[in-house]
Design an enzyme around this catalytic site. Structure first.
Site, short mmCIF file in Angstrom:
data_model
loop_
_atom_site.label_atom_id
_atom_site.label_comp_id
_atom_site.label_asym_id
_atom_site.label_seq_id
_atom_site.Cartn_x
_atom_site.Cartn_y
_atom_site.Cartn_z
N ILE A 113 13.69 -24.01 32.94
CA ILE A 113 14.53 -25.09 32.41
C ILE A 113 15.68 -25.40 33.36
CG2 ILE A 113 13.88 -24.69 30.01
CD1 ILE A 113 16.41 -22.99 29.68
N ASP A 114 15.83 -24.57 34.41
CA ASP A 114 16.86 -24.88 35.41
C ASP A 114 16.39 -26.08 36.25
OD1 ASP A 114 15.40 -24.09 37.84
OD2 ASP A 114 15.67 -22.03 37.20
N HIS A 129 8.79 -26.84 29.75
CA HIS A 129 9.72 -26.43 28.70
C HIS A 129 11.04 -27.20 28.73
CE1 HIS A 129 7.36 -22.39 28.60
NE2 HIS A 129 6.74 -23.36 27.98
N CYS A 140 22.03 -39.43 16.32
CA CYS A 140 21.96 -40.82 16.84
C CYS A 140 21.12 -40.96 18.10
CB CYS A 140 23.36 -41.36 17.08
SG CYS A 140 24.15 -40.66 18.55
N CYS A 161 28.25 -34.54 18.97
CA CYS A 161 28.22 -35.89 19.54
C CYS A 161 29.45 -36.65 19.04
CB CYS A 161 26.94 -36.56 19.07
SG CYS A 161 26.74 -38.27 19.58
N ASN A 224 3.35 -12.28 42.07
CA ASN A 224 4.22 -11.80 40.99
C ASN A 224 4.53 -10.32 41.20
OD1 ASN A 224 5.30 -13.10 38.53
ND2 ASN A 224 4.49 -11.27 37.54
#
Ligand code: CNA
Length: 258
Positions: A113-114, A129, A140, A161, A224
């Site tokens: 997610i970086d 992801h 909204c 928000c 890995n």
């Protein structure tokens, strides 16, 4: 042959396959960013093995249930353990961006997610992801970039928000489906690849891990530090730090040019 490198015969084999290939795809995970000092989940010093909170385990804290029922704890963990706004791309991110530029690599599929692949210059990044870079108001639909989201976190432990709704990071939590179309795009890339390089992932998170089954090409390579359930399917398994492997690949490239 380079002396003193990590597993050079294996890296040379990978180098040869890269040179022969026309359409390479990289599938990666949190282990790609550990050399940028972002901890993964499942290494011995990964987030899942760190003592965090007596009440909640790290695994629970990245779930949709947690976000809904205990948002304060969720956001505390998220900011503390999953956000690294000052992290910089490492040798792997840079090598992959270069491979795409050279026309060999069709895309990077990542569980991360970086935003380090994008920062390194990769164009085709399929983010299974989601991303920490984008955050959406649940009421909204207003979208906040990371810096704006962090500002909101400073004024309230649960980021709100301007309309008063709760802001959720655009990342896929446990118990949540992937964003529409993302998995299909990943399949499209993998099914056309002649070389699939998988790196820095434990391959235990689904459906991401099932992407391996869509590969029809010539060579499957796994890089890995620890074994995975898919090692037996690979043509080559390199149990080294992926950043070191990429540095060696770069050196081989430079030697060939000179
Ligand atoms: P994981 O389950 O933590 O596995 C990481 C794997 O990488 C392990 O098998 C390690 O042995 C291996 N590894 C660690 N460092 C290296 C290295 N330098 N070279 C080679 N191998 C290494 O992480 P997965 O990605 O498989 O699991 C998927 C989760 C982790 C996704 O949902 C991600 O969002 C989540 N995650 C992402 C980040 C990030 O965005 N950087 C960080 C932590 C967790």
């Amino acid at each position: 042959m380079i002396k003193g490198g990590v597993g050079m015969n294996q890296v040379e084999q990978l180098y040869r396959w890269i040179k022969e290939s026309q359409s390479i795809v990289f599938l990666g995970g949190a282990g790609v960013s550990t050399e940028s000092n972002i901890p993964d989940f499942r290494s011995a010093n990964g987030i899942f093995y760190q003592k965090y909170n007596r009440t909640f385990q790290p695994e629970e804290l990245v779930s949709h249930t947690m976000f809904r029922r205990y948002p304060k704890e969720f956001f505390e963990f998220y900011q503390d353990k999953l956000l690294y706004p000052h992290a910089k791309p490492n040798a792997t991110h840079e090598y992959l961006a270069q491979l795409e530029k050279s026309g060999k690599l069709s895309g990077v599929i990542t569980q991360n997610i970086d935003t380090l692949h994008e920062m390194a210059g990769s164009q085709e990044v399929i983010k299974l992801h989601g991303t920490v870079d984008s955050n959406t108001c649940q009421a909204c639909g207003a979208v906040y970039h990371l810096d704006e989201f962090l500002q909101k976190c400073q004024s309230h432990p649960i980021p709100k928000c301007d309309c008063g709704g709760m802001i959720k990071p655009d990342v896929v939590l446990y118990e949540e489906p992937l964003y529409p179309g993302v998995f299909e795009k990943a399949i499209e890339h993998i099914s056309k690849a002649d070389l699939l390089i998988i790196g820095g992932t434990s391959l235990v998170v689904y459906p991401a891990a099932s992407l391996v089954h869509y590969f029809r090409g010539k060579h499957l390579v796994l890089i890995n530090l620890t074994p995975t359930a898919y090692d037996y399917q690979a043509d080559l398994v390199i149990a080294e730090k992926i950043g070191k492997v990429c540095q060696q690949l770069k050196i081989l490239d430079e030697q060939r040019i000179m």
